[in-house]
Design an enzyme around this catalytic site. Structure first.
Site, PDB file in Angstrom:
ATOM      1  N   GLU A  18       0.826  -1.304  -0.106  1.00 34.61           N
ATOM      2  CA  GLU A  18       0.064   0.051   0.020  1.00 34.61           C
ATOM      3  C   GLU A  18       0.885   1.275  -0.115  1.00 34.61           C
ATOM      4  O   GLU A  18       0.749   1.975   1.115  1.00 34.61           O
ATOM      5  CB  GLU A  18      -1.122   0.009   1.316  1.00 34.61           C
ATOM      6  N   GLU A  57      -5.631  -7.680  -0.497  1.00 33.78           N
ATOM      7  CA  GLU A  57      -6.335  -7.571   0.704  1.00 33.78           C
ATOM      8  C   GLU A  57      -7.867  -7.181   0.276  1.00 33.78           C
ATOM      9  O   GLU A  57      -8.102  -6.344  -0.462  1.00 33.78           O
ATOM     10  CB  GLU A  57      -5.651  -6.350   1.626  1.00 33.78           C
TER      11      GLU A  57
END
Length: 348
Positions: A153, A264
């Site tokens: 991320e 995710e």
């Protein structure tokens, strides 16, 4: 490579291409379905996954395990040797994950930072990041079932800065001789819903086209949560935040001839979240020509009663409720991954 071996290699690769195209057209099977086994990315402990956890999730039909860890834990000083104990823990986790023909995604879980400093800055240069990935590639280049997730991320940075850093790492990985599949995240926490948006700078849909891999063996890693701000921080799920959040990214992948993996996603134990999860995973199955698979966030012994945990209770005898949602998709099985000369034959 001798002419005879070279011809053999390309014949097998051509067969793999034909087989993969046929599979994508005739079956809605993903290649990878599994879970994040979190713990080694926590600041306050070193909780690597246990053999019992791997065995439990394999028994459910999962075949891929994303293993998050802190960059600083593995490499306490930039451009220096890895911490031997932590390196051994990572290797043990990877070996446990990839036994029985399964897969591991190694995941430096640092948000494109080292000790809080952005990759691509004067404090943490692209060369520092490349050194880190050279060392990881040297550890795992002989295991084709290890997938290299470049970074968790990236966010709050120019998208172009992240693209430059990612490309530096990819060059280093290939220079080390590793042919492994590489997962490349986008900027802005790599959200599927924001892939084409520009509130964070140049959209991922534009900038990520500048990712370059001499091995032509990479896919984009996207994440998606289903609460009102897509942060995955509360129990609420908008029932409209299921498949709808993937349509633009799916269309982009198909138009650009790229692949994606949902690294995710999660939902709390309620009917709205169940609806969102079912919708999202059905979308991935229905578009398995561009989506490689998914890994749920998360399990691991450190989570306690975290709203998304799939860590079983009662000494691994009692499932979390959300496991039943996933088992409906795991029951469909996964596509076989074709290997040529020991490495996956991918088509971007």
């Amino acid at each position: 490579m001798t002419p005879k071996k070279c011809l053999h290699h390309w014949i097998i690769l051509l067969m793999a291409c034909v087989f993969s195209t046929t599979q994508a057209g005739n079956s809605n099977k993903l290649q990878y379905m599994g879970i994040n086994l979190a713990g080694a990315e926590f600041n306050h402990g070193t909780f690597w996954p246990t053999a019992q956890e791997f065995d439990y999730f394999k028994s459910k039909g999962m075949n891929v395990f994303r293993i998050p860890f802190l960059w600083e834990r593995i490499q306490p000083n930039l451009n220096q040797a890895f911490d031997q104990n932590q390196q051994n823990n990572l290797i043990a986790s990877v070996n446990e994950a990839t036994s029985d023909g399964n897969y591991a995604i190694i995941d430096p879980h640092n948000y494109a930072r080292y000790n809080g400093q952005l990759i691509g800055s004067n404090s943490v240069t692209d060369a520092d990041f490349a050194d880190f990935w050279t060392r990881l590639a040297n550890l795992f280049s002989n295991n084709p079932r290890v997938i290299f997730g470049l970074m968790n991320e990236p966010n709050s940075m120019p998208t172009e800065q992240w693209v430059s850093s990612a490309n530096a790492a990819i060059v280093a990985i290939r220079a080390a001789g590793a042919q492994n599949l590489i997962l490349v995240p986008g900027n802005a926490w790599t959200g599927a819903h924001s892939w084409e948006q520009n509130w964070y700078g140049t959209p991922n849909a534009q900038a990520m086209l500048n990712i370059s891999d001499s091995g032509n063996n990479f896919a984009f890693e996207l994440h998606q949560y289903f609460d009102s701000d897509f942060s995955g921080t509360n129990t609420f799920c908008d029932p409209n935040h299921g498949s709808a959040q993937f349509v633009a990214a799916t269309n982009w992948l198909r138009q650009q001839g790229k692949k994606g993996l949902l690294g995710e996603f999660a939902g709390a134990n309620n009917s709205n979240c169940e609806q969102s999860i079912n919708s999202a995973l059905q979308h991935l199955e229905d578009n398995a020509d561009v989506w490689l698979g998914w890994t749920w966030w998360a399990a691991g012994p450190e989570w306690g009663e975290y709203i998304f945990t799939l860590e079983p209770t009662n000494n691994f005898t009692t499932d979390r409720p959300q496991m039943a949602w996933l088992e409906a998709f795991l029951a469909n099985g996964v596509d076989d991954v074709i290997f040529v000369d020991g490495f996956e034959a991918t088509i971007n």
